[in-house]
Design a protein around this motif. Structure first.
Motif, PDB file in Angstrom:
ATOM      1  N   THR A 188      42.075  37.685  16.644  1.00 34.04           N
ATOM      2  CA  THR A 188      42.376  37.362  18.037  1.00 34.04           C
ATOM      3  C   THR A 188      41.751  36.018  18.390  1.00 34.04           C
ATOM      4  O   THR A 188      40.580  35.783  18.116  1.00 34.04           O
ATOM      5  N   ASP A 189      42.532  35.158  19.008  1.00 34.94           N
ATOM      6  CA  ASP A 189      42.020  33.873  19.492  1.00 34.94           C
ATOM      7  C   ASP A 189      41.281  34.182  20.800  1.00 34.94           C
ATOM      8  O   ASP A 189      41.866  34.157  21.878  1.00 34.94           O
ATOM      9  N   THR A 190      39.996  34.505  20.696  1.00 33.66           N
ATOM     10  CA  THR A 190      39.239  34.968  21.862  1.00 33.66           C
ATOM     11  C   THR A 190      39.062  33.879  22.917  1.00 33.66           C
ATOM     12  O   THR A 190      39.044  34.181  24.102  1.00 33.66           O
ATOM     13  N   ALA A 191      38.961  32.642  22.510  1.00 31.71           N
ATOM     14  CA  ALA A 191      38.853  31.564  23.496  1.00 31.71           C
ATOM     15  C   ALA A 191      40.140  31.476  24.310  1.00 31.71           C
ATOM     16  O   ALA A 191      40.109  31.335  25.540  1.00 31.71           O
ATOM     17  N   PHE A 192      41.275  31.597  23.652  1.00 32.84           N
ATOM     18  CA  PHE A 192      42.545  31.564  24.367  1.00 32.84           C
ATOM     19  C   PHE A 192      42.712  32.820  25.225  1.00 32.84           C
ATOM     20  O   PHE A 192      43.237  32.743  26.339  1.00 32.84           O
ATOM     21  N   LEU A 193      42.249  33.955  24.734  1.00 37.38           N
ATOM     22  CA  LEU A 193      42.308  35.182  25.525  1.00 37.38           C
ATOM     23  C   LEU A 193      41.492  35.013  26.809  1.00 37.38           C
ATOM     24  O   LEU A 193      41.952  35.369  27.894  1.00 37.38           O
TER      25      LEU A 193
END
Length: 138
Positions: free
Chosen positions: A63-68
């Motif tokens: 998961t791209d957590t920064a984008f989330l």
């Protein structure tokens, strides 16, 4: 559990309508990235129309957590004034980060989904059987 077979011209309306009637929502965001425009729409709908205490987001190392986080912040800023999340008080998004310990992840997930968010004394959790099973020794 009901299945809905939606086309591109109906799925958005279906998601918006169903989300508001659910007791608990699990959104699988494993592998989430800017390419997942449908998921971005669904996150916006959840923030706009569903109390956050009924929502759990599932993420993992892909998961791209920064984008989330950016997506959640943008959805929060765009939230309509009549959203159940627009009330004063503490609101938090529950994100469960899955890992290779699948059994542990499942137990934590069930706990989050079945939590009783009600402040009323004696209120039952949403799915007490799952809570009891989760609490049983492994």
């Amino acid at each position: 559990v009901e299945d809905f077979f939606c086309h591109d011209d109906t799925w958005r309306m279906t998601v918006s309508r169903l989300a508001k009637d659910c007791d608990a929502i699990l959104m699988d965001l494993r592998g989430f990235s800017p390419a997942n425009q449908g998921c971005i729409f669904e996150i916006e709908q959840l923030i706009a129309g569903v109390p956050l205490d009924r929502v759990v987001l599932l993420a993992d190392a892909s998961t791209d957590t920064a984008f989330l986080e950016t997506t959640l912040r943008q959805a929060w800023r765009a939230m309509p004034g009549d959203s159940p999340n627009a009330t004063s008080g503490r609101h938090r998004v529950r994100i469960l980060k899955a890992n290779s310990r699948h059994r542990r992840t499942l137990k934590v997930l069930l706990t989050h989904l079945c939590e009783d968010s009600s402040d009323s004394p004696g209120a039952a959790p949403l799915c007490p059987a799952a809570v009891r099973d989760d609490a049983a020794p492994a």
